[in-house]
Design an enzyme around this catalytic site. Structure first.
Site, PDB file in Angstrom:
ATOM      1  N   LEU A 193      24.109  15.430  41.645  1.00  0.00           N
ATOM      2  CA  LEU A 193      25.240  14.549  41.349  1.00  0.00           C
ATOM      3  C   LEU A 193      26.334  14.686  42.399  1.00  0.00           C
ATOM      4  CD1 LEU A 193      26.327  12.653  39.107  1.00  0.00           C
ATOM      5  CD2 LEU A 193      27.510  14.645  38.189  1.00  0.00           C
ATOM      6  N   ASP A 194      26.779  13.589  42.943  1.00  0.00           N
ATOM      7  CA  ASP A 194      27.912  13.561  43.883  1.00  0.00           C
ATOM      8  C   ASP A 194      27.646  14.327  45.170  1.00  0.00           C
ATOM      9  OD1 ASP A 194      29.216  12.110  41.936  1.00  0.00           O
ATOM     10  OD2 ASP A 194      30.268  13.844  41.127  1.00  0.00           O
TER      11      ASP A 194
END
Lengths: 289, 289, 289, 289
Positions: C228-229
């Protein structure tokens, strides 16, 4: 008045004790001072204040408040205005061919970002009607025909007056307004110019920016005044560019600057953040709003 | 030549096959192409290339390389120059009263950020001598006396020629150079102007910025040409300001912009990143340098 | 092929003569090289090229071109892709509650700023349907019900495949996509994260920015990857803020950064400006486009 | 007191009438209020004021003023401090190997941009001594030897106390200060961190920025607290970078951001613009200063 947020804008010759006198006045009337912003211009010896008040719990009427305030204001030579926040301003957007600012403003208003009613879009062309219709905003097509510019302006002015328009936005409106028009709406017309003024006043700024080989382009939102592109500047923005940019590329990059700069300027106006004096705009920042 | 980094700057009418022909030329001579940057101006139909070569392992002499290159260059109408990176350019800094750019350049050179020798500081005032002395740089005080401006310029030119100066930096030198001076050093004089040109050309830009009420101020580094402040722009910078800024505050904020913009422009010049054509500066970015 | 603009993206181990060999190849096939941009990563010893060709006047077929190019590419270990510019990519936009990025993308596409078809808007909520309808874009409401997230993802994937979607834009889509989903569309999902990564990864970045008292907030557009991210960053933007900003104000200021950053990233993707390697995005600037 | 400019910094629980009460107090004592800046944190229900007074013509002593002010301050739970502007603060600069911030601060102070005395430079290395000597500032070389870090800190603390140092600047000082040291100088140590915090806390931020492939790098000036890089942020800056930047290039670009950000933060501190509460720095802008 009730739980409204009331904003006073004041400017006057500078004097000892102004902030104490003014804040005391409102405190003694039972207002809670939400924010109090001042600016002293020590060159011109002038004083500016924006003060936001919570009227909750006060039982004073508007009339009474203003009458009382006048007693303070007159001996100190205040220029002042008050906004009671109880009515959304009516806005008219003037456009020609270019749509990006129009889209942006309609969208922001729809999203709740601009505290106003957009009453109408007025244009000297019929081209952007479908955009206004997407957003269910009335569109008035008032073409400028040879030798009848004055007549068209009269029609525009009538429309604006009939609908009690408070703010006129020139969102890339490619007509020069007459002095008569401008002076009918002092500090109520905001224009976006597609350059960082005072560079590239007048026509074709992107082409001239290309020719000059600048490394930055910009946009300027300002109140319209009789002298083209010389009104009080509210907001400016710039973006870096390179030698590789053509006038067309500059126009595209510039469009995003124009959008943002115009929206910011309008927001400042609608939130009563601006005091104009001596052809300059004092723009107070938002303060806990 | 040995393990040097050689940089060619080329501009010419645009033509099919230029990049293939040029890169092929250098590849066939045994060079490793470190970077090859191009720009096509499709409006004026011109082509620009900056190509950096590692000469390691090539056994060609400068003379031979240039002779061979000419055979490619002439039929294609190249304007071109080559820098062999084997000699640090000699730089002279011209100043008057203002010291921030002088300090900044001396410090950067000392820190190894500017690939040059600073041979001297020249001034029409004696005021900034202590700064030059701190950095052990010779300081020449050549005052401009009434009616003897030409004589002073001649002395300056003699100094520059005697010391084989490659680049002249006007670091807030408050004298207008004559056409004769300017034309003696084409594309070899860099000036910093304290506004985002073309806004506020000429004198007192910060005062005029205050009076106009701009929300951005800037600085511009450009090659000096006969028309004051109209030479090719190399670099520009801006900073946000507010109504609260006096001309004095603007000057202070502007000083930091001037410093950075001038240093960047000089670096681009010293690293052979710039090609001037049609009064515009093509400034290639650094590429793995 | 005809008067198309063909773009090759190449990355490979660095080697002497690459630019000469590649440009020569295309020149010998009769292409006019519009721009040729390279980047050498000297730390990892890798080479990257984006080359844009005008196919006008060549009489080579795609099949033949690719077969010939393979003979060059294989011995030099090229990773490469080619885009013939003859088909607009199909785009799907994924949204949840937040509308500003959706509005912005629909408007830009309508204005001709984004070279793609927006085939559909997909959401786990029904809230933004009216916006899609304003722009006549099909809206698919696929709610995520407890324990049935996988089923919903399968429906989304089916939709994307059925409509031959080339690019998926997570325009503030507030669902974490599974590895299975992510890996089905490598380098074809662009997400906008509302902070300047790697600061404030994860949830509630504006609230955390307020609590940390930062003086700048930002937004980041990146390719979605399993972590994520942490996918390759395409574009970032920031804006100054002050102590006076609440999480709500930051959110509002941030919305404009998100809009611009996401639109720029998508444009870079659609114009074939990006090569991903080693979890980093090489983003070539536009060059005369 | 005489024609001094006196600055009060106040923070307290929010309450109706604060601005009126405070401004009235100073007005009634004969002060001219030059500027009065407030900030209300409506989330934490706290109030902050910075008020600058011209003492000209008042005949009140410091002692009397403070005694009188206490009567206002105590019932309203003010945290407050007053600066009479009658003494230049003494500053110590701590450095290790990196010189750009040191040069910059010495130069600004010399130019009159920083209202302070730079009493000394302290370093755990002898490397930067020549720079201090150029500016005639005493240089103390206090190396950190294995197992004797505490002893070195005690020597540093003694030096700081003996010279009545008001502000300690960590201008790229590469030692972690102990809690004991930090707590001896609360809100009196300013550190520059070479990333836009909270991104890249800790060591090697430029290397990590390269590896993460960010498109922006930055710097952060903050008060040092026990938790490394988590103190109240005073100022931040960023600059755009590209994939083409190596860790070394990032370091060079970052150096200019660090310089500016640190200098701005120090200026804010020296001009009494900062109130720290809840690990956040309220930084009032200059106001007509």
């Amino acid at each position: 008045m009730d739980s409204q947020i009331v904003t006073f804008l004041i400017n006057c010759p500078d004097n000892k004790g102004l902030v104490a006198k003014i804040t005391n006045f409102f405190y003694s009337k039972g207002f809670n001072i939400l924010s109090c912003q001042q600016y002293v211009n020590s060159i011109e010896n002038t004083y500016f204040m924006r003060i936001r008040l919570n009227a909750e719990g006060t039982h004073i009427s508007k009339k009474e408040l203003e009458a009382n305030f006048l007693e303070l204001a007159e001996p100190l030579n205040f220029n002042w205005s008050v906004n009671y926040g109880d009515r959304k301003p009516n806005v008219a957007i003037l456009v020609s061919h270019t749509s990006h600012c129009l889209y942006d403003l309609l969208e922001r208003q729809r999203e709740g970002d601009l505290n106003c009613n957009i009453s109408m879009v007025i244009s000297n062309h019929d081209k952007l009607r479908p955009i206004a219709e997407m957003f269910n905003i009335p569109y008035f097509y008032l073409p400028v025909t040879k030798g009848a510019k004055e007549k068209q302006e009269d029609e525009v002015i009538k429309l604006l007056n009939d609908h009690k328009i408070d703010l006129i936005i020139m969102a890339r409106y490619m007509q020069i307004l007459s002095s008569n028009f401008i002076n009918s709406f002092p500090e109520r017309i905001i224009n976006i110019h597609h350059s960082f003024l005072p560079a590239f006043q007048g026509a074709n700024p992107y082409k001239r920016a290309y020719e000059r080989g600048v490394k930055l382009i910009g946009a300027t939102a300002h109140y319209a005044t009789e002298d083209l592109d010389e009104g009080p500047i509210i907001e400016q923005g710039v973006e870096r560019v390179t030698h590789d940019c053509t006038p067309k590329t500059l126009k595209r990059i510039g469009a995003d600057i124009e959008r943002l700069v115009l929206a910011k300027a309008i927001k400042c106006h609608l939130q009563n953040q601006i005091i104009v004096a001596n052809n300059r705009a004092v723009v107070f920042p938002e303060s806990g709003e």
